[in-house]
Enzyme design. Structure first.
Site, PDB file in Angstrom:
ATOM      1  CB  ILE A   7      -0.927   0.023   1.238  1.00 52.80           C
ATOM      2  CG1 ILE A   7      -1.633  -1.325   1.420  1.00 52.80           C
ATOM      3  CG2 ILE A   7      -1.943   1.163   1.152  1.00 52.80           C
ATOM      4  CD1 ILE A   7      -2.337  -1.479   2.763  1.00 52.80           C
ATOM      5  CB  CYS A  10       0.768   3.398   5.008  1.00 51.72           C
ATOM      6  SG  CYS A  10       0.175   2.275   3.739  1.00 51.72           S
ATOM      7  CB  SER A  11       2.508   8.557   7.074  1.00 52.65           C
ATOM      8  OG  SER A  11       2.099   9.500   6.113  1.00 52.65           O
ATOM      9  CB  SER A  12      -1.959  10.448   7.398  1.00 52.83           C
ATOM     10  OG  SER A  12      -1.810  10.789   6.023  1.00 52.83           O
ATOM     11  CB  ILE A  14      -7.831   6.461   2.848  1.00 49.92           C
ATOM     12  CG1 ILE A  14      -8.975   7.483   2.977  1.00 49.92           C
ATOM     13  CG2 ILE A  14      -8.325   5.187   2.181  1.00 49.92           C
ATOM     14  CD1 ILE A  14      -9.495   8.050   1.648  1.00 49.92           C
ATOM     15  N   GLY A  15      -4.965   5.391   3.703  1.00 45.17           N
ATOM     16  CA  GLY A  15      -3.895   4.393   3.550  1.00 45.17           C
ATOM     17  C   GLY A  15      -3.570   3.715   4.872  1.00 45.17           C
ATOM     18  CE1 TYR A 153      -7.227  14.723  -5.394  1.00 43.00           C
ATOM     19  CE2 TYR A 153      -9.580  15.056  -5.762  1.00 43.00           C
ATOM     20  CZ  TYR A 153      -8.544  14.329  -5.207  1.00 43.00           C
ATOM     21  OH  TYR A 153      -8.830  13.191  -4.491  1.00 43.00           O
TER      22      TYR A 153
HETATM   23  P1  NAD Z   1      -3.958  11.992   3.441  1.00 44.40           P
HETATM   24  O1  NAD Z   1      -3.314  13.285   3.079  1.00 44.40           O
HETATM   25  O2  NAD Z   1      -4.180  11.678   4.871  1.00 44.40           O
HETATM   26  O3  NAD Z   1      -3.170  10.764   2.793  1.00 44.40           O
HETATM   27  C1  NAD Z   1      -2.415  10.838   1.612  1.00 44.40           C
HETATM   28  C2  NAD Z   1      -1.115  10.119   1.874  1.00 44.40           C
HETATM   29  O4  NAD Z   1      -0.325  10.091   0.682  1.00 44.40           O
HETATM   30  C3  NAD Z   1      -0.304  10.835   2.955  1.00 44.40           C
HETATM   31  O5  NAD Z   1       0.124   9.893   3.909  1.00 44.40           O
HETATM   32  C4  NAD Z   1       0.872  11.400   2.176  1.00 44.40           C
HETATM   33  O6  NAD Z   1       2.040  11.473   2.952  1.00 44.40           O
HETATM   34  C5  NAD Z   1       0.986  10.379   1.064  1.00 44.40           C
HETATM   35  N1  NAD Z   1       1.777  10.876  -0.071  1.00 44.40           N
HETATM   36  C6  NAD Z   1       1.682  12.081  -0.706  1.00 44.40           C
HETATM   37  N2  NAD Z   1       2.626  12.156  -1.666  1.00 44.40           N
HETATM   38  C7  NAD Z   1       3.309  10.981  -1.647  1.00 44.40           C
HETATM   39  C8  NAD Z   1       4.404  10.452  -2.392  1.00 44.40           C
HETATM   40  N3  NAD Z   1       5.002  11.164  -3.356  1.00 44.40           N
HETATM   41  N4  NAD Z   1       4.847   9.189  -2.117  1.00 44.40           N
HETATM   42  C9  NAD Z   1       4.269   8.470  -1.139  1.00 44.40           C
HETATM   43  N5  NAD Z   1       3.244   8.923  -0.384  1.00 44.40           N
HETATM   44  C10 NAD Z   1       2.776  10.156  -0.637  1.00 44.40           C
HETATM   45  O7  NAD Z   1      -5.345  11.964   2.650  1.00 44.40           O
HETATM   46  P2  NAD Z   1      -6.355  10.750   2.317  1.00 44.40           P
HETATM   47  O8  NAD Z   1      -7.693  11.348   2.280  1.00 44.40           O
HETATM   48  O9  NAD Z   1      -6.114   9.574   3.190  1.00 44.40           O
HETATM   49  O10 NAD Z   1      -5.936  10.423   0.802  1.00 44.40           O
HETATM   50  C11 NAD Z   1      -5.682   9.123   0.313  1.00 44.40           C
HETATM   51  C12 NAD Z   1      -6.203   8.993  -1.113  1.00 44.40           C
HETATM   52  O11 NAD Z   1      -7.630   9.109  -1.096  1.00 44.40           O
HETATM   53  C13 NAD Z   1      -5.697  10.074  -2.074  1.00 44.40           C
HETATM   54  O12 NAD Z   1      -5.343   9.455  -3.312  1.00 44.40           O
HETATM   55  C14 NAD Z   1      -6.899  10.977  -2.262  1.00 44.40           C
HETATM   56  O13 NAD Z   1      -6.902  11.598  -3.536  1.00 44.40           O
HETATM   57  C15 NAD Z   1      -8.033   9.980  -2.127  1.00 44.40           C
HETATM   58  N6  NAD Z   1      -9.348  10.573  -1.777  1.00 44.40           N
HETATM   59  C16 NAD Z   1      -9.507  11.328  -0.660  1.00 44.40           C
HETATM   60  C17 NAD Z   1     -10.744  11.874  -0.369  1.00 44.40           C
HETATM   61  C18 NAD Z   1     -10.988  12.749   0.853  1.00 44.40           C
HETATM   62  O14 NAD Z   1     -11.999  13.435   0.897  1.00 44.40           O
HETATM   63  N7  NAD Z   1     -10.115  12.725   1.857  1.00 44.40           N
HETATM   64  C19 NAD Z   1     -11.843  11.623  -1.211  1.00 44.40           C
HETATM   65  C20 NAD Z   1     -11.654  10.831  -2.344  1.00 44.40           C
HETATM   66  C21 NAD Z   1     -10.397  10.312  -2.608  1.00 44.40           C
END
Ligand code: NAD
Length: 313
Positions: A7, A10-12, A14-15, A153
């Site tokens: 995956i 994963c630091s925060s 959804i991951g 985006y």
């Molecule tokens: P988040 O910011 O908590 O998680 C995103 C993660 O991706 C972070 O841990 C960040 O450090 C990591 N990341 C960013 N750039 C990176 C890189 N170059 N290499 C490795 N890791 C990297 O936000 P989230 O909401 O958990 O987002 C996860 C996914 O879900 C994203 O693809 C986002 O587009 C998608 N998403 C989010 C939402 C929402 O409303 N939060 C809705 C639909 C889709």
């Protein structure tokens, strides 16, 4: 034996939640390789994983924007064997395009689009050779439907949808499945980070009307929608687990039934007029009542559309 799941991001958010949910599977079916750019940020994940950490969950560094990092990471996986790749890492970008530099836009594509392409290129040859594998991509409702002031985006997620829709055909020939997960709003740091960015924003080169539409019309209704309709990372993790465990996983998987009417508009009118006009009315005429309007739409159409989403339960 256990299936190896890798995956990204994963630091925060959804991951993190997907990693923990799969690592703590009651039937112990998964070995999770949770990756993140900077392992110094592992604490939240390690804490949430509890005694799964070091057993069914291990960590590797990975930056999806770096060719070397991606190759090194997969080389560090035993026999380079990944059964399930979950492309989750992503970044958001919000605001009037006049105030966003092309460099900033390229960074979004570098992560959200080329990051996924890089990962798929790295694991696909081994999956093809084994005639097995499942690739999951965290897309968004915004991968299917344009949303005002999320122009770049949305474009990055559309690009990925197009790439994957094309790839899915040849991968099927190799018995490799590809599934998109398309959440609506989810309460994570994503939302917080974006709001912080917006607060810091100045609007160079943007006319006063556009700034007003963004700050006083779009932002309040967006916050309202997050409050009223947002799912949790745990909801998305459960949906993702369902998709992985399905005997015939679907290509597209919306997680929030409130968005099915909106997405359906696009397919109901191929000229695009219905989508554009509905969004215009939602934003400029119903603004503060946007989520109520969307709920009514859902109620009116739910019996025919609802089954198209995947629910966390
Ligand atoms: P988040 O910011 O908590 O998680 C995103 C993660 O991706 C972070 O841990 C960040 O450090 C990591 N990341 C960013 N750039 C990176 C890189 N170059 N290499 C490795 N890791 C990297 O936000 P989230 O909401 O958990 O987002 C996860 C996914 O879900 C994203 O693809 C986002 O587009 C998608 N998403 C989010 C939402 C929402 O409303 N939060 C809705 C639909 C889709």
């Amino acid at each position: 034996g256990q299936r190896v799941v890798l995956i990204t991001g994963c630091s925060s958010g959804i991951g993190l939640r997907i990693a923990v949910t799969l690592a703590r599977d009651e039937k112990k079916r998964y070995h999770v390789i949770a990756t993140m750019r900077d392992l110094k940020k592992k604490e939240k994940l390690v804490e949430a994983a509890g005694d799964a950490y070091g057993k069914s969950l291990t960590l590797l560094p990975l930056d999806v924007c770096s060719d070397d990092s991606v190759t090194q990471c997969i080389n560090n996986v035993k026999d380079r064997h990944v059964d399930i790749l979950i492309n989750n890492a992503g970044v958001g970008l919000l605001g009037p395009v006049e105030s966003i530099s092309i460099e900033q836009m390229k960074k979004v594509f570098e992560t959200n689009f080329f990051g996924v392409v890089r990962m798929i290129k790295e694991v696909m040859p081994d999956m093809k050779a084994r005639r097995a594998g499942h690739i999951i991509v965290m897309s968004s409702v915004m991968g299917l439907q344009g949303v005002v002031f999320n122009d770049v985006y949305t474009a990055s997620k559309f690009a990925m949808e197009g790439f994957c829709e094309s790839m899915a055909v040849q991968l099927l020939k190799f018995n490799i499945r590809l599934s998109m997960i398309e959440p609506g709003p989810v309460h994570t740091e994503f939302e917080t980070k974006m709001m912080e960015d917006v607060a810091k924003m100045e609007y160079p080169g943007v006319d006063a009307d556009t700034v007003r539409y963004f700050k006083d019309v779009y932002l309040p209704s967006s916050i309202d929608i997050f409050e009223a309709m947002g799912q949790t990372p745990d909801d998305i993790a459960k949906c993702t687990k369902k998709v992985i465990e399905s005997s015939s996983p679907r290509f597209r998987n919306l997680t929030n039934s409130l968005y099915t009417p909106i997405v359906a508009l696009k397919y109901a009118d191929e000229t695009g007029g219905l989508s554009v006009n509905t969004f215009y009315n939602l934003l400029f005429n119903f603004g503060p009542l946007m989520h109520i309007t969307m709920s009514i739409l859902k109620c009116l159409t739910c019996s025919c559309l609802r089954r198209r989403t995947i629910s966390p339960n």
